[in-house]
Design an enzyme around this catalytic site. Structure first.
Site, short mmCIF file in Angstrom:
data_model
loop_
_atom_site.label_atom_id
_atom_site.label_comp_id
_atom_site.label_asym_id
_atom_site.label_seq_id
_atom_site.Cartn_x
_atom_site.Cartn_y
_atom_site.Cartn_z
N LEU A 117 -5.17 7.81 0.14
CA LEU A 117 -4.04 7.58 0.52
C LEU A 117 -3.71 6.92 1.99
O LEU A 117 -2.54 7.50 2.53
CB LEU A 117 -3.02 8.44 -0.14
CG LEU A 117 -3.03 8.46 -1.67
CD1 LEU A 117 -2.26 9.67 -2.13
CD2 LEU A 117 -2.40 7.09 -2.21
N LYS A 149 0.81 -1.18 -0.04
CA LYS A 149 -0.21 -0.08 0.10
C LYS A 149 0.75 1.24 0.04
O LYS A 149 1.89 1.26 0.84
CB LYS A 149 -1.02 0.02 1.29
CG LYS A 149 -1.65 1.32 1.53
CD LYS A 149 -2.74 1.64 0.63
CE LYS A 149 -3.55 2.60 0.88
NZ LYS A 149 -4.33 2.99 -0.62
N CYS A 178 -0.53 12.06 -7.46
CA CYS A 178 -0.99 12.54 -6.33
C CYS A 178 -0.88 14.40 -6.54
O CYS A 178 -0.03 14.64 -7.33
CB CYS A 178 0.09 12.33 -5.28
SG CYS A 178 0.16 10.43 -4.98
#
Ligand code: FAD
Ligand code: FMN
Ligand code: FES
Lengths: 302, 272
Positions: A72, A44, A129
């Site tokens: 996130l 992750k 991002c």
């Protein structure tokens, strides 16, 4: 039969890895999957500091797919190294750490910290991002910014660096070239496609974050097309992903130009999916007289 | 023994147009569930008795498994009580006896059994009954008795009442429209009960499952009276095993995963 492939300096026993964010830190699935069987475990996405993530609901199913807006959430690099990495070190499988930041400095600092740790074999850089310094526009949607951030990270790490491309762009090949020129050892794609879901009765968005990322079988045709376009544009190996549910899907990605594949949403649907996919690739190779998986890469007949 | 298995449907009974009761029997050995735990059931079935059916390989819509609380165990297998809500549950409703489905579970944590000197005060709103029935049955089975408060919108939303009667110490029923039992909401009924039964209140442990607002009201009552309370939460899920971070709920210690740290939480832990 040969299933091994190289991604940068990494020699993978087979070309199947987990997609970041869909396999936790490996431990969650170790009950259903023999981690030693995997080409690599991709964990992750991590950042320097822990992240709380988005308000729920974070998951909405859509036809043959799902939208997620996890935001996130993660425990941060420090806790990952202390609490999760020791477990992964027990396996022979390659560990690839997915990471991200809010600024170029954060990306570099994260990469630098991860590079010193035993048991981390490669880095996957998530550039889908927002960039705090540039008014939150996405790192992975402007080729100049992509070049800048990848170059900065390249300077601080000798580990195999995979840059994960965002599909939310007009021309994926341009983005791919920017990352390659900046020193990426490999490219992975696709990340999720931005989408949304609306409740017709309440007129409200179904996700707490309003928009989210689409994954699962619904995105596979888009992912295949992008892998094919990137394969034509760059020399570095590609990790293909997006809607891979079975071995046949994986083979299609190899044919489009992927050297390896990653399995994401399928893990949720069937916790043993990734093992089945590796077995299925072997069966396909036997049945179709393919002695080396590398023969399939970019073998599209047009 | 695995938490991921194929199961045969041994019964799928329609209770009325909105609700059904599904029983499935694992085809391989499975793990014993605790009260409050849940299963994720795939919406793909083979149509009849073949775990190797290509359907499991090629049908991806609906995609994710659906979470359902363990309702109870019978000699025919594990039961889930469910409401036909959308695509997935409509498909599950039409599954026949003998069909094979993909199941993941038992998942999450369980309600802690009440200590010997304590009385269980069970509160169920609507389908919340599905999550607390097995707890009440276990309590009855171990010689205890639970005071059950069960509320629903209207009479047809009250499910399995006769079965409930056989395991309840006391059973108080309410409906929003007064079509059965007391008129009003189940939390008012709980409040009245506690006011009238000071001893039960003093030695009680509350177990509640139901709509969000009901759980919030229960937690307020529990706090006012200083009663220990456990609630079972619900959130959208993808993996069911703590990997995707999709099912979080806000707690005083930050977001927690309903599928892993829950579904049962101490009421005071939740940020309502
Ligand atoms: C821990 C837990 C226990 C549950 N126990 C029961 C039970 O015992 N009986 C019962 O009838 N229902 C229960 N639910 C709710 C049940 O999971 C949903 O009603 C069901 O998933 C609806 O699926 P659908 O395809 O019919 O609806 P759709 O609306 O078509 O589903 C679309 C997506 O949303 C998800 N979803 C829809 N409603 C809910 C919901 N309320 N909670 C979580 N996910 C939802 C589905 O899983 C699916 O991924 C439980 C939920 C959770 C989280
Ligand atoms: C719940 C969820 C969380 C994800 N988290 C991340 C992440 O942290 N970092 C990242 O680069 N990609 C993340 N992804 C994207 C996946 O790694 C993958 O690129 C995408 O889901 C497409 O593959 P799939 O269709 O097989 O799932 C996430 C996807 C999902 C569904
Ligand atoms: S459903 Fe994936 S973490 Fe809970």
């Amino acid at each position: 039969m040969n299933l091994s492939v190289d991604i940068g300096k990494l020699k993978l026993n087979n070309p199947v890895m987990t997609a970041s964010g869909t396999f936790g830190y490996g431990e969650e699935y170790s009950e259903f999957v023999d981690l030693d069987r995997l080409g690599a475990v991709v964990v992750k996405g991590l950042s320097l500091q822990p992240r709380e993530g988005n308000p729920p609901p974070r998951i909405i199913e859509t036809p043959a797919g799902m939208l997620n807006a996890i935001g996130l959430q993660n425990i941060g690099i420090g806790r990952f190294v202390k609490e999760k990495l020791p477990f992964l070190r027990r396996f022979g499988t390659k560990v690839i750490v997915n990471f991200f930041g809010d600024s170029i400095e954060e990306y570099s600092e994260a990469a630098r910290r991860l590079s010193g740790e035993e048991g981390i074999h490669g880095l996957e850089m998530n550039i889908s991002c927002p960039n705090k310094e540039a008014g939150w526009c996405i790192f992975g949607t402007d080729p100049r910014v992509t070049f800048e951030v990848v170059s900065a990270v390249r300077k601080v790490t000798d580990l195999t660096l995979i840059v994960k491309l965002s599909p939310n762009v007009t021309d994926i090949a341009t983005m791919a070239r920017a990352a390659e020129e900046a020193g990426a050892d490999a490219l992975s794609l696709i990340n999720t496609i931005t989408g949304m879901a609306i409740d017709a009765f309440t007129r409200k968005p179904k996700l707490g974050n309003i928009t989210g990322g689409l994954s699962g079988p619904a995105v596979k045709p888009v992912a295949l097309r992008m892998v094919w376009e990137v394969h034509k544009a760059v020399k570095v190996p590609i990790v293909g992903m997006g809607g891979i549910m079975n071995a046949q899907d994986a083979i299609e990605f190899f044919i489009a130009g992927a050297t390896a594949v990653a399995v994401g949403t399928a893990n949720f649907v069937k916790p043993a999916a990734i093992g089945d996919i590796i077995n299925g690739i072997e069966r396909f190779m036997t049945d179709n007289a393919v002695p080396d998986v590398k023969e399939l890469i970019g073998s599209l007949i047009t | 023994m695995s938490r991921y298995f194929k199961a045969e449907i041994t019964e799928n009974i329609s209770l009325n147009k909105d609700y059904s009761l599904l029983t499935f029997h694992p085809l391989t050995s499975s793990i014993d569930p605790g009260p409050g735990q849940f299963y994720m059931i795939g919406c793909v079935s083979d149509g009849g008795g073949s775990p190797e059916s290509p359907a499991f390989k090629y049908v991806y819509d609906p995609l994710l498994k659906r979470p359902f609380s363990l309702f109870r165990r019978t000699d025919k297998g594990f039961q889930v009580l469910y409401r036909i809500r959308g695509k997935g549950t409509a498909i599950i409703r039409d599954m026949r006896k003998g069909a094979v489905v993909d199941v993941l579970g038992p998942l999450g944590n369980s309600y802690p059994m009440p200590p010997e000197n304590k009385t269980a005060l069970v509160v169920a709103g609507g389908l919340g009954i599905a999550s607390v029935f097995y707890l009440a049955e276990k309590i009855a089975g171990s010689g205890g008795s639970a005071h059950i408060h069960y509320g629903a919108r209207t009479e047809t939303d009250l499910l399995m009442v006769e079965d409930l009667r056989t395991i309840a110490g006391t059973l108080n029923i309410s409906t929003d429209d007064g079509s059965c039992g007391e008129q009003g909401c189940v939390t008012d009924m709980l409040g009245d009960f506690l006011a009238q039964n000071q001893t039960a209140a003093a030695a009680g442990v509350i177990y509640a499952c139901g709509p969000h607002r009901m759980l919030e009201a229960v937690s307020v009552i529990a706090k006012e009276r200083g009663i220990e309370a456990y609630i079972s939460a619900e959130e959208r899920m993808a993996c069911g095993i703590g990997a995707c971070l999709g099912c979080v709920i806000k707690t005083v210690n930050g977001y927690k995963r309903v599928c892993k740290e829950g579904p049962v939480f101490r009421a005071e832990e939740i940020v309502w």
